[in-house]
Motif scaffolding. Structure first.
Motif, PDB file in Angstrom:
ATOM      1  N   ARG A 196      -9.741  -0.160  -8.515  1.00 16.87           N
ATOM      2  CA  ARG A 196      -8.813  -0.341  -9.631  1.00 16.87           C
ATOM      3  C   ARG A 196      -9.616  -0.604 -10.897  1.00 16.87           C
ATOM      4  O   ARG A 196     -10.726  -1.143 -10.835  1.00 16.87           O
ATOM      5  CB  ARG A 196      -7.863  -1.528  -9.379  1.00 16.87           C
ATOM      6  CG  ARG A 196      -6.910  -1.330  -8.186  1.00 16.87           C
ATOM      7  CD  ARG A 196      -6.101  -0.067  -8.322  1.00 16.87           C
ATOM      8  NE  ARG A 196      -4.863  -0.072  -7.554  1.00 16.87           N
ATOM      9  CZ  ARG A 196      -4.642   0.572  -6.416  1.00 16.87           C
ATOM     10  NH1 ARG A 196      -5.604   1.320  -5.874  1.00 16.87           N
ATOM     11  NH2 ARG A 196      -3.472   0.504  -5.812  1.00 16.87           N
ATOM     12  N   LYS A 211       3.405  13.539   6.257  1.00 15.39           N
ATOM     13  CA  LYS A 211       3.731  12.191   5.769  1.00 15.39           C
ATOM     14  C   LYS A 211       5.231  12.003   5.631  1.00 15.39           C
ATOM     15  O   LYS A 211       5.776  10.947   5.965  1.00 15.39           O
ATOM     16  CB  LYS A 211       3.071  11.948   4.403  1.00 15.39           C
ATOM     17  CG  LYS A 211       1.564  11.912   4.464  1.00 15.39           C
ATOM     18  CD  LYS A 211       0.959  11.729   3.085  1.00 15.39           C
ATOM     19  CE  LYS A 211      -0.560  11.827   3.198  1.00 15.39           C
ATOM     20  NZ  LYS A 211      -1.252  11.648   1.936  1.00 15.39           N
ATOM     21  N   ARG A 267      -8.504   0.278   0.325  1.00 15.37           N
ATOM     22  CA  ARG A 267      -7.972   0.353  -1.035  1.00 15.37           C
ATOM     23  C   ARG A 267      -8.945   1.092  -1.962  1.00 15.37           C
ATOM     24  O   ARG A 267     -10.156   0.823  -1.940  1.00 15.37           O
ATOM     25  CB  ARG A 267      -7.861  -1.074  -1.472  1.00 15.37           C
ATOM     26  CG  ARG A 267      -6.916  -1.592  -2.471  1.00 15.37           C
ATOM     27  CD  ARG A 267      -5.547  -1.300  -2.612  1.00 15.37           C
ATOM     28  NE  ARG A 267      -4.726  -2.495  -2.540  1.00 15.37           N
ATOM     29  CZ  ARG A 267      -3.457  -2.482  -2.818  1.00 15.37           C
ATOM     30  NH1 ARG A 267      -2.847  -1.365  -3.161  1.00 15.37           N
ATOM     31  NH2 ARG A 267      -2.765  -3.581  -2.737  1.00 15.37           N
ATOM     32  N   ARG A 271       0.841  -1.194   0.000  1.00 19.24           N
ATOM     33  CA  ARG A 271       0.000   0.000   0.000  1.00 19.24           C
ATOM     34  C   ARG A 271       0.879   1.248   0.000  1.00 19.24           C
ATOM     35  O   ARG A 271       2.067   1.185   0.302  1.00 19.24           O
ATOM     36  CB  ARG A 271      -0.892   0.021   1.260  1.00 19.24           C
ATOM     37  CG  ARG A 271      -1.932  -1.098   1.325  1.00 19.24           C
ATOM     38  CD  ARG A 271      -2.999  -0.962   0.256  1.00 19.24           C
ATOM     39  NE  ARG A 271      -3.571   0.374   0.168  1.00 19.24           N
ATOM     40  CZ  ARG A 271      -4.574   0.827   0.917  1.00 19.24           C
ATOM     41  NH1 ARG A 271      -5.144   0.039   1.814  1.00 19.24           N
ATOM     42  NH2 ARG A 271      -5.029   2.068   0.761  1.00 19.24           N
ATOM     43  N   SER A 272       0.273   2.376  -0.320  1.00 21.40           N
ATOM     44  CA  SER A 272       0.980   3.649  -0.237  1.00 21.40           C
ATOM     45  C   SER A 272       0.806   4.199   1.168  1.00 21.40           C
ATOM     46  O   SER A 272      -0.325   4.483   1.580  1.00 21.40           O
ATOM     47  CB  SER A 272       0.419   4.634  -1.268  1.00 21.40           C
ATOM     48  OG  SER A 272       0.652   4.146  -2.564  1.00 21.40           O
TER      49      SER A 272
HETATM   50  C1  LIG Z   1       4.089   8.896  -8.698  1.00 22.18           C
HETATM   51  C2  LIG Z   1       3.139   8.923  -7.533  1.00 22.18           C
HETATM   52  C3  LIG Z   1       2.852  10.126  -6.912  1.00 22.18           C
HETATM   53  C4  LIG Z   1       2.028  10.172  -5.797  1.00 22.18           C
HETATM   54  N1  LIG Z   1       1.863  11.356  -5.151  1.00 22.18           N
HETATM   55  C5  LIG Z   1       1.252  11.371  -3.951  1.00 22.18           C
HETATM   56  C6  LIG Z   1       1.255  12.542  -3.157  1.00 22.18           C
HETATM   57  O1  LIG Z   1       1.825  13.575  -3.517  1.00 22.18           O
HETATM   58  N2  LIG Z   1       0.638  12.492  -1.947  1.00 22.18           N
HETATM   59  C7  LIG Z   1       0.016  11.372  -1.493  1.00 22.18           C
HETATM   60  O2  LIG Z   1      -0.499  11.377  -0.386  1.00 22.18           O
HETATM   61  N3  LIG Z   1       0.001  10.225  -2.244  1.00 22.18           N
HETATM   62  C8  LIG Z   1       0.613  10.201  -3.442  1.00 22.18           C
HETATM   63  N4  LIG Z   1       0.647   9.045  -4.178  1.00 22.18           N
HETATM   64  C9  LIG Z   1      -0.028   7.833  -3.663  1.00 22.18           C
HETATM   65  C10 LIG Z   1      -1.270   7.464  -4.484  1.00 22.18           C
HETATM   66  O3  LIG Z   1      -2.328   8.305  -4.198  1.00 22.18           O
HETATM   67  C11 LIG Z   1      -1.596   5.991  -4.190  1.00 22.18           C
HETATM   68  O4  LIG Z   1      -0.530   5.197  -4.673  1.00 22.18           O
HETATM   69  C12 LIG Z   1      -2.901   5.509  -4.809  1.00 22.18           C
HETATM   70  O5  LIG Z   1      -3.976   6.230  -4.314  1.00 22.18           O
HETATM   71  C13 LIG Z   1      -3.090   4.036  -4.556  1.00 22.18           C
HETATM   72  O6  LIG Z   1      -3.032   3.763  -3.173  1.00 22.18           O
HETATM   73  P1  LIG Z   1      -2.516   2.349  -2.648  1.00 22.18           P
HETATM   74  O7  LIG Z   1      -1.118   2.194  -3.207  1.00 22.18           O
HETATM   75  O8  LIG Z   1      -2.506   2.433  -1.156  1.00 22.18           O
HETATM   76  O9  LIG Z   1      -3.447   1.308  -3.148  1.00 22.18           O
HETATM   77  C14 LIG Z   1       1.427   8.976  -5.315  1.00 22.18           C
HETATM   78  C15 LIG Z   1       1.696   7.759  -5.968  1.00 22.18           C
HETATM   79  C16 LIG Z   1       2.554   7.731  -7.043  1.00 22.18           C
HETATM   80  C17 LIG Z   1       2.885   6.393  -7.682  1.00 22.18           C
END
Ligand SMILES: Cc1cc2nc3c(=O)[nH]c(=O)nc-3n(C[C@H](O)[C@H](O)[C@H](O)COP(=O)(O)O)c2cc1C
Length: 192
Positions: free
Chosen positions: A182, A72, A179, A13-14
């Protein structure tokens, strides 16, 4: 196999909230040692990775982030600046030594160099997310930052250009929201 897929994809997850658990410099080396093996066009490897770990460097980085990313990144043990080396072609005589003309072409064709650099450095950033997850780290990718401010702060000579950021550490799974949806295979893919 199932464990690897789980680490890298199903449970990956992110993250934006981090446990107070350090990341050893040696682990950052292990991440890069995997990333460097992944494919790039003409073996160009244009990404450069600046691991921000010290409070001083973190403070310089935080000043360039959008408001929603400051908390974050500030609690993350490491935030990586994934940058692009605009002069990546200087390494091609070594990295792609069997075809010397390639280095000449990439050194003289600015459009080719720009496209190669951005495409492959972005890929390498993606490889880093998967490599870090495979080694048990969590990732928080971010593109919400002032690229001009970050470039001025960290890359004043203009050779490197920021692409995106990845916080690394051990994320707090309890802080994750469910999540997001998708796209289905039918929405995103075609078999021709
Ligand atoms: C290139 C990239 C840039 C992103 N930028 C941000 C950001 O600036 N702030 C943030 O909170 N999340 C950011 N994200 C996270 C995305 O929002 C997240 O990967 C997406 O919503 C899917 O979430 P998950 O990986 O938990 O399923 C970014 C992800 C990527 C790959």
């Amino acid at each position: 196999m199932a464990d690897a897929l789980d680490l890298m994809f199903s449970s990956g997850r992110s993250h934006g909230v981090w446990l107070d658990k350090p990341v050893a410099p040696d682990l950052l080396r292990r991440v890069y040692d995997l990333v460097k093996l992944a494919p790039t066009s003409v073996n160009s490897q244009p990404a450069r990775f600046i691991f921000i770990t010290s409070p001083e460097a973190k403070a310089r980085l935080l000043r360039t982030l959008s408001d929603n990313n400051i908390a974050k990144a500030s609690a993350a043990p490491v935030t990586v600046i994934v940058a692009t080396d605009t002069r990546y072609h200087e390494y091609l005589p070594t990295l792609f030594h069997h075809r010397p003309q390639v280095a000449v072409d990439h050194g003289s064709d600015q459009a080719l160099a720009r496209e190669t650099a951005i495409r492959n450095a972005t890929l390498q950033g993606g490889y880093m997310i998967l490599a870090a997850r495979a080694l048990g780290l969590d990732c928080g990718p971010m593109s919400g930052f002032d690229a001009d401010a970050l470039n001025t702060e960290f890359f004043p000579d203009g050779r490197l250009r920021s692409n995106f950021l990845i916080s690394l550490g051990h994320g707090d799974r309890n802080a994750l929201f469910p999540r997001l949806p998708r796209l289905t295979f039918e929405q995103a893919c075609q078999i021709l």
